[in-house]
Design a protein around this motif. Structure first.
Motif, PDB file in Angstrom:
ATOM      1  N   LEU A 237       0.819  -1.206   0.000  1.00 35.03           N
ATOM      2  CA  LEU A 237       0.000   0.000   0.000  1.00 35.03           C
ATOM      3  C   LEU A 237       0.852   1.256   0.000  1.00 35.03           C
ATOM      4  N   LEU A 238       2.058   1.174   0.579  1.00 33.42           N
ATOM      5  CA  LEU A 238       2.940   2.336   0.560  1.00 33.42           C
ATOM      6  C   LEU A 238       3.256   2.778  -0.861  1.00 33.42           C
ATOM      7  N   ALA A 239       3.254   1.806  -1.778  1.00 37.08           N
ATOM      8  CA  ALA A 239       3.552   2.133  -3.182  1.00 37.08           C
ATOM      9  C   ALA A 239       2.368   2.731  -3.903  1.00 37.08           C
ATOM     10  N   THR A 240       1.175   2.697  -3.285  1.00 40.18           N
ATOM     11  CA  THR A 240      -0.020   3.188  -3.960  1.00 40.18           C
ATOM     12  C   THR A 240      -0.627   4.385  -3.256  1.00 40.18           C
ATOM     13  N   GLN A 241       0.096   4.983  -2.321  1.00 46.60           N
ATOM     14  CA  GLN A 241      -0.454   6.129  -1.615  1.00 46.60           C
ATOM     15  C   GLN A 241      -0.768   7.257  -2.585  1.00 46.60           C
ATOM     16  N   ALA A 242      -1.887   7.915  -2.354  1.00 42.90           N
ATOM     17  CA  ALA A 242      -2.337   8.982  -3.235  1.00 42.90           C
ATOM     18  C   ALA A 242      -1.660  10.293  -2.868  1.00 42.90           C
ATOM     19  N   PRO A 243      -1.708  11.259  -3.773  1.00 44.59           N
ATOM     20  CA  PRO A 243      -1.017  12.524  -3.551  1.00 44.59           C
ATOM     21  C   PRO A 243      -1.562  13.356  -2.408  1.00 44.59           C
ATOM     22  N   ALA A 244      -2.638  12.909  -1.760  1.00 42.63           N
ATOM     23  CA  ALA A 244      -3.047  13.623  -0.556  1.00 42.63           C
ATOM     24  C   ALA A 244      -1.921  13.589   0.472  1.00 42.63           C
ATOM     25  N   GLN A 245      -1.023  12.599   0.325  1.00 45.86           N
ATOM     26  CA  GLN A 245       0.100  12.494   1.238  1.00 45.86           C
ATOM     27  C   GLN A 245       1.313  13.301   0.745  1.00 45.86           C
ATOM     28  N   GLU A 246       1.241  13.778  -0.495  1.00 47.93           N
ATOM     29  CA  GLU A 246       2.403  14.455  -1.066  1.00 47.93           C
ATOM     30  C   GLU A 246       2.409  15.940  -0.722  1.00 47.93           C
TER      31      GLU A 246
ATOM     32  N   THR B 280      -9.929  16.540  -5.048  1.00 41.34           N
ATOM     33  CA  THR B 280      -8.573  16.881  -5.468  1.00 41.34           C
ATOM     34  C   THR B 280      -7.608  16.286  -4.453  1.00 41.34           C
ATOM     35  N   GLY B 281      -6.687  15.448  -4.934  1.00 42.32           N
ATOM     36  CA  GLY B 281      -5.698  14.851  -4.037  1.00 42.32           C
ATOM     37  C   GLY B 281      -6.339  13.974  -2.985  1.00 42.32           C
ATOM     38  N   PHE B 282      -7.057  12.929  -3.419  1.00 40.79           N
ATOM     39  CA  PHE B 282      -7.818  12.080  -2.497  1.00 40.79           C
ATOM     40  C   PHE B 282      -7.069  10.795  -2.178  1.00 40.79           C
ATOM     41  N   ALA B 283      -7.196  10.321  -0.951  1.00 33.75           N
ATOM     42  CA  ALA B 283      -6.708   9.001  -0.539  1.00 33.75           C
ATOM     43  C   ALA B 283      -7.793   8.332   0.276  1.00 33.75           C
TER      44      ALA B 283
ATOM     45  N   ASN C 198      -7.572   5.491   2.118  1.00 34.04           N
ATOM     46  CA  ASN C 198      -7.017   5.065   3.406  1.00 34.04           C
ATOM     47  C   ASN C 198      -7.914   4.051   4.108  1.00 34.04           C
ATOM     48  N   TYR C 199      -8.173   2.954   3.411  1.00 39.79           N
ATOM     49  CA  TYR C 199      -8.974   1.878   3.993  1.00 39.79           C
ATOM     50  C   TYR C 199      -8.076   0.974   4.823  1.00 39.79           C
ATOM     51  N   ASP C 200      -8.502   0.658   6.033  1.00 35.68           N
ATOM     52  CA  ASP C 200      -7.766  -0.228   6.935  1.00 35.68           C
ATOM     53  C   ASP C 200      -8.439  -1.595   6.897  1.00 35.68           C
ATOM     54  N   MET C 201      -7.752  -2.583   6.309  1.00 33.09           N
ATOM     55  CA  MET C 201      -8.344  -3.904   6.173  1.00 33.09           C
ATOM     56  C   MET C 201      -8.579  -4.569   7.529  1.00 33.09           C
ATOM     57  N   ALA C 202      -7.702  -4.293   8.488  1.00 34.77           N
ATOM     58  CA  ALA C 202      -7.831  -4.947   9.794  1.00 34.77           C
ATOM     59  C   ALA C 202      -9.092  -4.513  10.524  1.00 34.77           C
ATOM     60  N   THR C 203      -9.423  -3.229  10.435  1.00 32.74           N
ATOM     61  CA  THR C 203     -10.613  -2.714  11.139  1.00 32.74           C
ATOM     62  C   THR C 203     -11.791  -2.494  10.204  1.00 32.74           C
ATOM     63  N   ARG C 204     -11.550  -2.663   8.904  1.00 34.65           N
ATOM     64  CA  ARG C 204     -12.571  -2.422   7.875  1.00 34.65           C
ATOM     65  C   ARG C 204     -13.180  -1.029   8.035  1.00 34.65           C
ATOM     66  N   SER C 205     -12.293  -0.057   8.140  1.00 37.20           N
ATOM     67  CA  SER C 205     -12.737   1.325   8.340  1.00 37.20           C
ATOM     68  C   SER C 205     -11.909   2.256   7.463  1.00 37.20           C
ATOM     69  N   TYR C 206     -12.395   3.497   7.318  1.00 37.06           N
ATOM     70  CA  TYR C 206     -11.746   4.490   6.471  1.00 37.06           C
ATOM     71  C   TYR C 206     -11.232   5.663   7.305  1.00 37.06           C
ATOM     72  N   ALA C 207     -10.065   6.159   6.885  1.00 40.56           N
ATOM     73  CA  ALA C 207      -9.556   7.429   7.394  1.00 40.56           C
ATOM     74  C   ALA C 207      -9.219   8.295   6.182  1.00 40.56           C
ATOM     75  N   SER C 208     -10.221   8.470   5.315  1.00 40.90           N
ATOM     76  CA  SER C 208      -9.992   9.142   4.032  1.00 40.90           C
ATOM     77  C   SER C 208      -9.632  10.601   4.227  1.00 40.90           C
ATOM     78  N   GLU C 209      -8.883  11.129   3.269  1.00 43.38           N
ATOM     79  CA  GLU C 209      -8.510  12.532   3.298  1.00 43.38           C
ATOM     80  C   GLU C 209      -8.344  13.039   1.879  1.00 43.38           C
ATOM     81  N   GLN C 210      -8.416  14.343   1.717  1.00 39.45           N
ATOM     82  CA  GLN C 210      -8.251  14.971   0.417  1.00 39.45           C
ATOM     83  C   GLN C 210      -7.723  16.375   0.613  1.00 39.45           C
ATOM     84  N   VAL C 211      -7.132  16.918  -0.434  1.00 36.02           N
ATOM     85  CA  VAL C 211      -6.670  18.296  -0.391  1.00 36.02           C
ATOM     86  C   VAL C 211      -7.867  19.238  -0.357  1.00 36.02           C
ATOM     87  N   GLU C 212      -8.836  18.980  -1.229  1.00 35.68           N
ATOM     88  CA  GLU C 212     -10.085  19.734  -1.208  1.00 35.68           C
ATOM     89  C   GLU C 212     -11.168  18.892  -1.858  1.00 35.68           C
TER      90      GLU C 212
END
Length: 653
Positions: free
Chosen positions: A24-33, A181-184, A186-200
């Motif tokens: 997943l580290l290789a697929t992180q979206a630019p919301a982290q950039e 714009t700049g969305f990730a 951030n799905y956690d398979m262990a908890t089956r939950s989202y911590a999604s984020e975006q630039v806007e």
């Protein structure tokens, strides 16, 4: 990770979880950039572009749930469909609420968390769990001013995966990337939950141009330094390049499988970011016309306009997204006696006249788009045009089963009447010859293989790449093996779709020369092709690869794993994982994967069947019965499950 129906060892799944976490580290979206500055920072200098963009469908693709943004009437209105009821109200602080009584009688009230779109319908998002947004199926018709259900014919119950609260309607997973714009996700398979984020939220300036920090830094210093701009004015992509428009616009305006967790890294080419859907049955008609909701790119790639270098911005203003002119004036910027010097192959003729369209001036039939861009309606009231810009072929309707533009308007007439009329208008036309739709239709509908016709179409370089790739895919569905010479030719094709389809068609081959050809594509410039090569190598009878090729295989497999790890909230992903595990005889892992499919989508009968078969091989009859009881409870009318349950009952003493 929640356990499946019966307790099973979790060690394999834990190992997979670690692998996926690394991938997943290789697929992180630019919301982290770093590098995003936000649309407000652009508007100060680019006032005209900002004014055109503000209020556009892009800007309003996802907005906050404010009274100004919500167009629907929540003031005590109600919607009823059979035994499902929704009551809408406005809270004392102005918050909009929907009280939903589902089939079964359970009532839950949701505040509107966010707003999607502006016309011709507006949809609303509810937060059903912390961080998880779901798109509600009862939407507001902005033209009629009333509520309607997107799927009134089905209106699935809450336990159905296609219910609005199910995995196929999860906003974080299915929709948000193209509305932000700049969305990730951030799905956690262990908890089956989202911590999604975006630039806007909303499709802002940097959704198309990429992060603007370098550009903003240069612009800020320019007043004093007068320094020349950096390459592409500091942006990751040159939007003056026609190919860049396909990468930029096509990423969202296409039916595809994504390789990244949200927005791809800035400047990523289309085939490094997505796997485009081919002209498969159910998605497209055999002649390539749009059928299901496939958006634009797949049809546009079939057009002569795309082949000649036309891009989205030749017809659409890139900032307002509106057409550059009204009606036929869009088309006559090129298709006229004056022509357009950017496209010298155009015939210099008058097309916007009764002599060409044979309809009264100003009528619907006189509009270019009525004949050359027939529309389909999606989401209840949203008419969208086919962008293949095809010449009407009612003479092929009986053979392909596809609709034709003529009888879509003249509903009282038949296609053979329309074909006769067109033949009388254009007796010397060169556009009534063989069409690829005839071959694709035979491949889909004929009980006998049409291998030779498909092979000829696949290697006909004058045809669009997406058409040839579809022909190759259909050959694979027929069980046709490509010979080494044909495969080598197709793997040298400039279109990544063709190369990837050729690799898929060669997956079952065991001949050494075929396998070496497949392995040679592990370092292809396109991620789509590299992943197709990695899939084709899965389970291949090769004991050892040369050092460099072995490294390339590991890298391609890593890209495939990374793509899968970014979609672990999709039932389709776990179906692939189950198939992978079966191919490598990792049966406990396969059982886990299919269990996750049925947890996410209880109506996925094939996954239940695989679970039962694996339980029969790995466990005992009680385990099989337990699985089948859960399966038939979710799918009481599925013949395959009923048959398996009958077999189990027959084995019981």
């Amino acid at each position: 990770m929640r356990r499946s129906t019966r307790s099973r060892p979790q060690s394999v799944w834990r190992v997979l979880a670690v692998v996926f976490a690394k991938a997943l580290l290789a697929t992180q979206a630019p919301a982290q950039e770093d590098g995003y500055v936000g649309s407000d920072a652009c508007a100060g200098c680019h006032t005209d572009a900002a004014e055109a963009w503000e209020g556009s469908h892009h800007a309003l693709a996802w907005t906050e749930a404010t009274p100004e943004n919500i167009l629907a009437d929540f003031d005590g209105t109600e919607f009823v469909l059979a035994n499902m009821r929704v009551r809408f109200r406005i809270g004392e602080d102005g918050t909009r609420f929907a009280s939903v009584t589902e089939r079964g009688g359970v009532t839950t009230e949701y505040p509107v968390q966010a707003v999607v779109g502006v016309a011709p319908l507006q949809q609303y998002l509810f937060e059903t769990e912390p961080g998880r947004l779901q798109s509600f199926d009862v939407v507001w018709d902005t033209e009629k001013g009333d509520w309607f259900h997107l799927y009134p014919g089905t209106n699935p119950p809450p336990e159905d995966a296609f219910h609005w609260s199910g995995p196929y309607k999860t906003w974080n997973a299915r929709c948000a990337t193209c509305h932000a714009t700049g969305f990730a996700a951030n799905y956690d398979m262990a908890t089956r939950s989202y911590a999604s984020e975006q630039v806007e939220i909303g499709v802002g300036c940097e959704a198309c141009h990429g992060p603007g920090a370098r550009h903003a830094e240069w612009a800020e210093q320019w007043q004093t330094t007068q320094a020349a701009p950096p390459e592409n004015h500091g942006f990751p992509r040159d939007l003056s390049d026609p190919a860049a428009f396909l990468d930029t616009c096509g990423g969202c305006h296409s039916r595809r499988e994504a390789y990244f967790d949200g927005t791809p890294p800035a400047g990523t080419s289309y085939h490094d970011a997505y796997n485009l859907s081919l002209l498969r049955p159910g998605l497209y008609w055999p002649d390539g016309q749009i059928r299901d909701e496939v958006y634009v790119l797949g049809s546009f790639l079939q057009s002569k306009m795309q082949d000649k270098g036309v891009t989205c911005s030749n017809c659409h203003d890139p900032h307002s997204a509106e057409l550059i002119a009204e009606g036929n004036a869009v088309c006559t910027t090129c298709h006229s006696a004056a022509g357009n010097p950017d496209f010298p192959s155009l015939p210099l003729e008058v097309f916007d006249s009764p002599e060409h369209h044979h309809h009264p001036e100003g009528s619907t039939g006189a509009q270019c788009r009525s004949c050359h861009m027939p529309e389909q309606v999606y989401m209840g009231n949203d008419w969208r045009a086919d962008h293949s810009f095809r010449i009407p072929r009612p003479d092929l309707s009986a053979e392909t089963g596809a609709p034709d533009a003529c009888t879509s308007c003249h509903t009282e007439r038949k296609p053979d009447w329309a074909a006769s009329e067109i033949a009388s208008w254009f007796p010397d036309s060169t556009h009534r010859g063989p069409h690829y739709g005839q071959v694709l239709a035979r491949a889909v509908n004929s009980p006998e293989p049409v291998t030779d016709d498909l092979a000829a179409l696949a290697t006909e370089e004058a045809q669009p790449g997406i058409v040839r790739a579809t022909a190759i895919w259909l050959m694979a569905q027929e069980g046709t093996a490509l010979d080494a010479a044909t495969l080598e030719r197709l793997l040298a094709d400039p279109d990544p779709l063709v190369r990837a389809s050729a690799l898929d068609a060669g997956r079952s081959a065991e001949q050494p020369e075929i396998l070496l050809l497949i392995a040679s594509m592990l370092d292809d410039p396109s991620r789509t092709v590299r992943i197709a090569a990695a899939k084709a190598m899965l389970g291949a009878p090769i004991a050892h690869l040369p050092g460099a090729m072995s490294v390339q295989l590991q890298q391609a497999q890593g890209e495939w794993q990374a793509a899968l790890s970014s979609r672990l909230d999709f039932p389709e992903t776990h179906l692939q994982l189950g198939g992978m595990a079966l191919s490598t005889r990792r049966f406990p892992a396969a059982a886990q994967a299919f269990a996750e499919v049925t947890r996410l989508d209880p109506q996925h009968v094939d996954a239940w069947v695989m679970r039962a078969r694996l339980a029969a091989a790995l466990e005992d009859v009680d385990a099989v019965r337990e699985i089948l009881e859960a399966a038939t409870a979710a799918n009481p009318e599925a013949p395959a499950l009923q048959g398996m349950m009958s077999q189990i009952d027959a084995q019981s003493p």
